[in-house]
Design an enzyme around this catalytic site. Structure first.
Site, PDB file in Angstrom:
ATOM      1  N   PRO A  69       0.722  -1.217   0.110  1.00 19.92           N
ATOM      2  CA  PRO A  69      -0.076   0.021  -0.143  1.00 19.92           C
ATOM      3  C   PRO A  69       0.881   1.474  -0.058  1.00 19.92           C
ATOM      4  O   PRO A  69       1.843   1.371   0.704  1.00 19.92           O
ATOM      5  CB  PRO A  69      -0.685  -0.214   1.386  1.00 19.92           C
ATOM      6  CG  PRO A  69      -0.177  -1.172   2.121  1.00 19.92           C
ATOM      7  CD  PRO A  69       0.572  -1.992   1.130  1.00 19.92           C
ATOM      8  N   ASN A  70       0.404   2.167  -0.706  1.00 19.18           N
ATOM      9  CA  ASN A  70       1.084   3.623  -0.904  1.00 19.18           C
ATOM     10  C   ASN A  70       2.262   3.719  -1.591  1.00 19.18           C
ATOM     11  O   ASN A  70       2.782   4.968  -1.941  1.00 19.18           O
ATOM     12  CB  ASN A  70       1.054   4.417   0.536  1.00 19.18           C
ATOM     13  CG  ASN A  70      -0.241   4.117   1.300  1.00 19.18           C
ATOM     14  OD1 ASN A  70      -1.195   4.942   0.873  1.00 19.18           O
ATOM     15  ND2 ASN A  70      -0.632   3.750   2.497  1.00 19.18           N
ATOM     16  N   ARG A  82       3.947  11.184  -1.793  1.00 25.22           N
ATOM     17  CA  ARG A  82       3.879  10.911  -0.411  1.00 25.22           C
ATOM     18  C   ARG A  82       5.115  10.934   0.211  1.00 25.22           C
ATOM     19  O   ARG A  82       6.196  10.515  -0.197  1.00 25.22           O
ATOM     20  CB  ARG A  82       3.439   9.307  -0.002  1.00 25.22           C
ATOM     21  CG  ARG A  82       4.408   8.430  -0.171  1.00 25.22           C
ATOM     22  CD  ARG A  82       4.127   6.936  -0.062  1.00 25.22           C
ATOM     23  NE  ARG A  82       3.839   6.666   1.358  1.00 25.22           N
ATOM     24  CZ  ARG A  82       4.155   5.508   1.977  1.00 25.22           C
ATOM     25  NH1 ARG A  82       4.709   4.594   1.345  1.00 25.22           N
ATOM     26  NH2 ARG A  82       3.759   5.340   3.216  1.00 25.22           N
ATOM     27  N   TYR A 111      10.564   9.248   1.309  1.00 26.26           N
ATOM     28  CA  TYR A 111      10.745   8.335   0.387  1.00 26.26           C
ATOM     29  C   TYR A 111      11.202   8.683  -0.986  1.00 26.26           C
ATOM     30  O   TYR A 111      11.303   8.088  -2.010  1.00 26.26           O
ATOM     31  CB  TYR A 111       9.095   7.583   0.173  1.00 26.26           C
ATOM     32  CG  TYR A 111       8.503   7.069   1.411  1.00 26.26           C
ATOM     33  CD1 TYR A 111       9.168   5.861   1.630  1.00 26.26           C
ATOM     34  CD2 TYR A 111       7.624   7.603   1.999  1.00 26.26           C
ATOM     35  CE1 TYR A 111       8.643   5.199   2.928  1.00 26.26           C
ATOM     36  CE2 TYR A 111       7.215   7.088   3.136  1.00 26.26           C
ATOM     37  CZ  TYR A 111       7.737   5.917   3.776  1.00 26.26           C
ATOM     38  OH  TYR A 111       7.255   5.082   4.611  1.00 26.26           O
ATOM     39  N   ASN A 162       8.132  -5.296  -1.058  1.00 26.86           N
ATOM     40  CA  ASN A 162       7.867  -4.001  -0.003  1.00 26.86           C
ATOM     41  C   ASN A 162       6.699  -4.365   0.340  1.00 26.86           C
ATOM     42  O   ASN A 162       5.801  -3.763  -0.391  1.00 26.86           O
ATOM     43  CB  ASN A 162       8.409  -2.686  -0.642  1.00 26.86           C
ATOM     44  CG  ASN A 162       8.399  -1.685   0.607  1.00 26.86           C
ATOM     45  OD1 ASN A 162       7.869  -2.052   1.538  1.00 26.86           O
ATOM     46  ND2 ASN A 162       8.886  -0.609   0.003  1.00 26.86           N
ATOM     47  N   ALA A 191       3.145  -0.760   4.806  1.00 29.96           N
ATOM     48  CA  ALA A 191       2.517  -0.950   6.221  1.00 29.96           C
ATOM     49  C   ALA A 191       2.156  -2.437   6.589  1.00 29.96           C
ATOM     50  O   ALA A 191       2.098  -2.537   7.788  1.00 29.96           O
ATOM     51  CB  ALA A 191       1.493  -0.059   6.246  1.00 29.96           C
ATOM     52  N   GLU A 218      12.889  -8.887   1.636  1.00 32.72           N
ATOM     53  CA  GLU A 218      12.110  -7.842   2.056  1.00 32.72           C
ATOM     54  C   GLU A 218      12.907  -6.604   1.690  1.00 32.72           C
ATOM     55  O   GLU A 218      13.846  -6.553   2.242  1.00 32.72           O
ATOM     56  CB  GLU A 218      11.702  -8.058   3.387  1.00 32.72           C
ATOM     57  CG  GLU A 218      11.398  -6.935   4.195  1.00 32.72           C
ATOM     58  CD  GLU A 218      11.169  -7.285   5.763  1.00 32.72           C
ATOM     59  OE1 GLU A 218      11.937  -8.214   6.316  1.00 32.72           O
ATOM     60  OE2 GLU A 218      10.357  -6.260   6.519  1.00 32.72           O
ATOM     61  N   HIS A 225      12.422  -2.443   2.126  1.00 30.31           N
ATOM     62  CA  HIS A 225      12.200  -1.014   2.740  1.00 30.31           C
ATOM     63  C   HIS A 225      13.021   0.360   2.019  1.00 30.31           C
ATOM     64  O   HIS A 225      14.043   0.068   2.113  1.00 30.31           O
ATOM     65  CB  HIS A 225      11.936  -0.902   4.303  1.00 30.31           C
ATOM     66  CG  HIS A 225      11.052  -2.011   4.544  1.00 30.31           C
ATOM     67  ND1 HIS A 225       9.779  -2.125   4.515  1.00 30.31           N
ATOM     68  CD2 HIS A 225      11.326  -3.076   5.406  1.00 30.31           C
ATOM     69  CE1 HIS A 225       9.335  -3.169   4.928  1.00 30.31           C
ATOM     70  NE2 HIS A 225      10.289  -4.031   5.470  1.00 30.31           N
ATOM     71  N   ARG A 281      12.843   4.659  12.393  1.00 29.77           N
ATOM     72  CA  ARG A 281      11.803   5.236  12.543  1.00 29.77           C
ATOM     73  C   ARG A 281      10.922   5.245  13.942  1.00 29.77           C
ATOM     74  O   ARG A 281      11.515   4.667  14.923  1.00 29.77           O
ATOM     75  CB  ARG A 281      11.084   5.112  11.345  1.00 29.77           C
ATOM     76  CG  ARG A 281      11.771   5.790  10.268  1.00 29.77           C
ATOM     77  CD  ARG A 281      11.204   5.528   8.830  1.00 29.77           C
ATOM     78  NE  ARG A 281      10.091   6.107   8.929  1.00 29.77           N
ATOM     79  CZ  ARG A 281       8.826   5.895   7.723  1.00 29.77           C
ATOM     80  NH1 ARG A 281       8.967   5.005   6.864  1.00 29.77           N
ATOM     81  NH2 ARG A 281       7.960   6.706   7.900  1.00 29.77           N
TER      82      ARG A 281
HETATM   83  C1  DQA Z   1       8.164   1.209   3.744  1.00 26.40           C
HETATM   84  C2  DQA Z   1       8.121   1.352   5.374  1.00 26.40           C
HETATM   85  C3  DQA Z   1       6.884   1.168   5.934  1.00 26.40           C
HETATM   86  O1  DQA Z   1       7.113   1.378   7.187  1.00 26.40           O
HETATM   87  C4  DQA Z   1       5.699   1.910   5.711  1.00 26.40           C
HETATM   88  O2  DQA Z   1       4.568   1.730   6.104  1.00 26.40           O
HETATM   89  C5  DQA Z   1       5.771   2.034   3.988  1.00 26.40           C
HETATM   90  C6  DQA Z   1       6.932   2.014   3.203  1.00 26.40           C
HETATM   91  C7  DQA Z   1       9.416   1.723   3.292  1.00 26.40           C
HETATM   92  O3  DQA Z   1       9.451   1.390   1.977  1.00 26.40           O
HETATM   93  O4  DQA Z   1      10.450   2.535   3.866  1.00 26.40           O
HETATM   94  O5  DQA Z   1       4.754   2.455   3.360  1.00 26.40           O
HETATM   95  O6  DQA Z   1       7.931  -0.228   3.409  1.00 26.40           O
END
Ligand code: DQA
Length: 147
Positions: A9-10, A17, A22, A74, A77, A98, A100, A107
């Site tokens: 998501p996102n 965002r 990011y 990735n 959340a 995985e 990020h 964080r």
């Molecule tokens: C994320 C880190 C997560 O905590 C966050 O919710 C994201 C992006 C990252 O790529 O740094 O949406 O996965």
């Protein structure tokens, strides 16, 4: 080698965002960057992004039937909440890295918890969009050429 690049998501909102976290590159920029890298390495890549937990589970199950060799993932959340996604990754037995973009360990405390980390072969965090290419390299070569 066939690699699925899966985003939660996102991640489709990259560039809009929280650019201070990011960056300013968009999801399309990310896809282009990984495609270019994969071409250079002779890897076949496919992409999927969803804002929905069950869709991500479906995509992981589909990867099994599509005979995908590795997943760069990735989960965004859902990393910190989803037993269903972790179970799916474990269930298909496809090596999954995985990724990020941000340094999740630097964080908020809730971002330090990862259900996916427990079932992934490797976690790469805090390396920006380059982390996805490092993940491709890891799946291709293992630890030694991680860069
Ligand atoms: C994320 C880190 C997560 O905590 C966050 O919710 C994201 C992006 C990252 O790529 O740094 O949406 O996965």
């Amino acid at each position: 080698m066939k690699i699925l690049v899966l985003n939660g998501p996102n991640i489709n909102m990259l560039g809009i965002r929280e650019p201070e976290i990011y960056g300013r590159e968009t999801y399309d920029d990310l896809v282009e960057k990984i495609k270019k890298h994969a071409r250079e390495k002779g890897v076949e890549v496919s992409f999927y992004q969803s804002n929905h937990e069950g869709d991500l589970v479906d995509a992981i199950q589909k990867a099994y039937f599509d005979k995908i060799d590795g997943i760069v993932f990735n989960p965004a959340a859902y990393t910190h909440t989803s037993v269903a996604i972790a179970d799916a990754v474990k269930g298909v037995m496809i090596p999954t890295v995985e990724v990020h973009i941000s340094d999740v360990n630097g964080r908020e405390d809730f971002r330090k918890v990862s259900f996916i980390g427990d079932v992934a072969v490797k976690t790469i965090a805090g390396k920006g969009l380059d982390g996805y290419c490092l993940a491709v390299d890891f799946l291709l070569n293992g630890e030694k050429n991680e860069g």
